[in-house]
Design a protein around this motif. Structure first.
Motif, PDB file in Angstrom:
ATOM      1  N   THR A 128       0.826  -1.193   0.008  1.00  0.00           N
ATOM      2  CA  THR A 128      -0.051   0.024   0.073  1.00  0.00           C
ATOM      3  C   THR A 128       0.995   1.346  -0.069  1.00  0.00           C
ATOM      4  O   THR A 128       2.014   1.311   0.170  1.00  0.00           O
ATOM      5  CB  THR A 128      -0.899   0.003   1.122  1.00  0.00           C
ATOM      6  N   GLU A 131       1.121   4.522  -5.758  1.00  0.00           N
ATOM      7  CA  GLU A 131       0.216   4.722  -6.608  1.00  0.00           C
ATOM      8  C   GLU A 131       0.683   4.171  -8.131  1.00  0.00           C
ATOM      9  O   GLU A 131       1.602   4.754  -8.407  1.00  0.00           O
ATOM     10  CB  GLU A 131      -0.210   6.206  -6.428  1.00  0.00           C
ATOM     11  N   GLU A 136      -4.748   3.265  -8.474  1.00  0.00           N
ATOM     12  CA  GLU A 136      -4.833   2.302  -7.542  1.00  0.00           C
ATOM     13  C   GLU A 136      -3.662   2.380  -6.523  1.00  0.00           C
ATOM     14  O   GLU A 136      -2.498   2.653  -6.794  1.00  0.00           O
ATOM     15  CB  GLU A 136      -4.650   1.026  -8.181  1.00  0.00           C
ATOM     16  N   THR A 137      -3.686   2.104  -5.403  1.00  0.00           N
ATOM     17  CA  THR A 137      -2.851   2.370  -4.049  1.00  0.00           C
ATOM     18  C   THR A 137      -2.918   1.163  -3.359  1.00  0.00           C
ATOM     19  O   THR A 137      -2.028   1.097  -2.419  1.00  0.00           O
ATOM     20  CB  THR A 137      -3.277   3.390  -3.289  1.00  0.00           C
ATOM     21  N   SER A 138      -3.517   0.140  -3.649  1.00  0.00           N
ATOM     22  CA  SER A 138      -3.302  -1.387  -3.017  1.00  0.00           C
ATOM     23  C   SER A 138      -3.047  -2.429  -4.002  1.00  0.00           C
ATOM     24  O   SER A 138      -3.928  -2.464  -4.892  1.00  0.00           O
ATOM     25  CB  SER A 138      -4.524  -1.451  -2.168  1.00  0.00           C
TER      26      SER A 138
END
Length: 183
Positions: A128, A131, A136-138
């Motif tokens: 996590t 970016e 999306e960040t995960s």
């Protein structure tokens, strides 16, 4: 997310390896380690994403492009019920910046002479705070390395039930966000 949801619901029977490509745009994980992904893209003949391969995608029935052929959750579940010919027991230990891996491959039945490859993949289960190009960040199950390399360790032999082979590999951590998430 479709794949993540399916795997997370049945994590004891399903394992996914997620490769990050250089297309359709720059990807931070691909930039960190483009060689692992490019070798598998070449091996599988992939030219677009997203794309999923079940059990290495040995035929078109095991390939899903999400546009013309969406991922079939029932097919994944049925495949997970087949008896394996081999048991693989993996032990790993993190010593500072080194990941030491021992894999024991044991035949569960007599297996005739053939070519068998063992691919040891190092993945980071959850990342996590990074970016991607789509916001999306995960990210889940990001492939970090193949050991000893993308070709794996190949054996040309027959196996008798109960016969085993040990493989030992060491990997120096590179571009790892959280060592506790390595698998």
């Amino acid at each position: 997310q479709i794949l993540n949801d399916i795997v997370n619901a049945d994590s004891l029977n399903l394992i996914d390896l997620q490769f990050h490509t250089s297309f359709p745009g720059d990807d931070p994980f691909n930039q960190q380690n483009p060689y692992v992904t490019s070798s598998r893209l070449l091996y599988y003949g992939l030219t677009n994403v997203p794309y999923s391969l079940l059990n290495g995608g040995p035929n078109s029935w095991y390939r899903f492009d999400y546009d013309f052929r969406p991922l079939d959750e029932n097919m994944l579940l049925v495949e997970s019920l087949y008896d394996s010919k081999f048991w693989i027991n993996i032990n790993s230990q993190l010593n500072g910046n080194l990941l030491n891996i021992e894999a024991e491959v044991t035949a569960l039945q007599d297996v005739p002479t053939g070519e068998f490859s063992v691919h040891i993949a190092v993945i980071e289960r959850k990342i996590t705070g990074v970016e991607g190009i789509n916001g999306e960040t995960s990210f889940e199950n990001v492939v970090k390395a193949f050991l000893p390399d993308a070709g794996g360790s190949t054996f040309y032999k027959s196996w008798s039930k109960g016969e085993y082979q040990y493989l030992y590999q060491t990997w120096t951590l590179q571009n790892v966000y959280n060592p506790d998430e390595l698998r």
